[in-house]
Enzyme design. Structure first.
Site, PDB file in Angstrom:
ATOM      1  N   LYS A 134       0.863  -1.182   0.000  1.00 31.58           N
ATOM      2  CA  LYS A 134       0.000   0.000   0.000  1.00 31.58           C
ATOM      3  C   LYS A 134       0.897   1.229   0.000  1.00 31.58           C
ATOM      4  O   LYS A 134       1.736   1.394   0.902  1.00 31.58           O
ATOM      5  CB  LYS A 134      -0.814   0.030   1.288  1.00 31.58           C
ATOM      6  CG  LYS A 134      -2.276  -0.273   1.126  1.00 31.58           C
ATOM      7  CD  LYS A 134      -2.943  -0.091   2.473  1.00 31.58           C
ATOM      8  CE  LYS A 134      -4.430  -0.209   2.376  1.00 31.58           C
ATOM      9  NZ  LYS A 134      -5.074  -0.014   3.674  1.00 31.58           N
TER      10      LYS A 134
HETATM   11  C1  E4P Z   1      -8.535   0.772   3.528  1.00 31.04           C
HETATM   12  O1  E4P Z   1      -7.670   0.097   2.967  1.00 31.04           O
HETATM   13  C2  E4P Z   1      -8.299   1.413   4.817  1.00 31.04           C
HETATM   14  O2  E4P Z   1      -7.586   0.563   5.671  1.00 31.04           O
HETATM   15  C3  E4P Z   1      -9.523   1.797   5.611  1.00 31.04           C
HETATM   16  O3  E4P Z   1     -10.707   1.376   5.046  1.00 31.04           O
HETATM   17  C4  E4P Z   1      -9.414   3.127   6.275  1.00 31.04           C
HETATM   18  O4  E4P Z   1     -10.638   3.610   6.664  1.00 31.04           O
HETATM   19  P1  E4P Z   1     -10.927   4.509   7.940  1.00 31.04           P
HETATM   20  O5  E4P Z   1      -9.637   4.750   8.676  1.00 31.04           O
HETATM   21  O6  E4P Z   1     -11.575   5.742   7.464  1.00 31.04           O
HETATM   22  O7  E4P Z   1     -11.871   3.672   8.764  1.00 31.04           O
END
Ligand code: E4P
Length: 221
Positions: A84
């Site tokens: 990522k």
């Molecule tokens: C996606 O890959 C992220 O980990 C995740 O959905 C982050 O979302 P949030 O921190 O807004 O809950």
């Protein structure tokens, strides 16, 4: 149309994977920090062992060289690790090099707009993560952002898949799929809520009580 589990908690991933409806995992540094203490590498190994499909692991470095080194380290852990990379101007070069020169799959993360997703796919990203809940928090229409991104993929014939993340309620999951997301990543909590409906519970209870009454009356054996 695929569901990923958004978690760095091994037990949670194991429970979700056993249901047979989850085909990948996304983690992020905040989720990793919230899970139990210990070696992150070991945790990712445990996650890989209990689920099929890709497992996204996020880089924390800021310079391009450091991001490349960190990404190479994560990718060396397993062929199913997807790196990522948070969206930024500097990270475009990193995305491009990882995908095209090093054959490492990249999930471009923390994206709030289709402009960003367009750059991610042009750079060669395999996955583009749009943060639906956070987009909606800012007052923007997340469905439109997903729809535009899906249209860009179609027009440019990119091999990029949209991951809708940052789910806040089950309606977000439903709407994200309908808007064109290939994958939705969700918490275990929301996944469990998808299976639940109060009317389903009432109906099951009604059927059971009719059966029990009939047996009590001796009409069923
Ligand atoms: C996606 O890959 C992220 O980990 C995740 O959905 C982050 O979302 P949030 O921190 O807004 O809950």
């Amino acid at each position: 149309m695929e569901l990923f589990i958004d978690s760095a908690d091994v037990d949670e991933v194991r429970r979700a994977a056993a249901l047979g409806v989850v085909s990948g995992v996304t983690t992020n540094p905040k989720l990793a920090a919230a899970a139990e203490a210990g070696s992150f590498r070991e945790r990712v190994g445990d996650i890989l062992a209990c689920c099929r499909g890709p497992v996204s692991v996020e880089v924390l470095s800021e310079s391009a060289d450091e991001m490349l080194a960190e990404a190479a380290e994560y990718a060396s852990w397993d062929a199913r690790v997807v790196v990522k990379v948070p969206m930024s101007l500097e990270s475009l070069e990193v995305i491009h090099k990882l995908e095209r020169e090093r054959d490492i799959r990249v999930n471009v993360t923390c994206m709030m707009a289709s402009d960003q997703a367009a750059l991610a796919m042009m750079a060669g990203a395999s996955y583009a993560s749009l943060f639906v809940g956070r987009i909606a928090d800012m007052g923007y229409d997340a469905d439109a952002v997903i729809g535009e991104t899906a249209e860009f993929i179609e027009r440019g014939q990119f091999q990029c898949r949209i991951i809708a993340g940052s789910m806040r309620q089950t309606a977000d999951i439903r709407r994200s799929f309908l808007a064109g997301a290939h994958i939705v990543t969700t918490s275990f909590e929301l996944l469990a809520q998808m299976a639940h409906h109060p009317r389903t519970m009432e109906t099951i209870a009604e059927f059971k009580s009719a059966w029990d009454e009939a047996r009590k009356r001796g009409e069923l054996s």
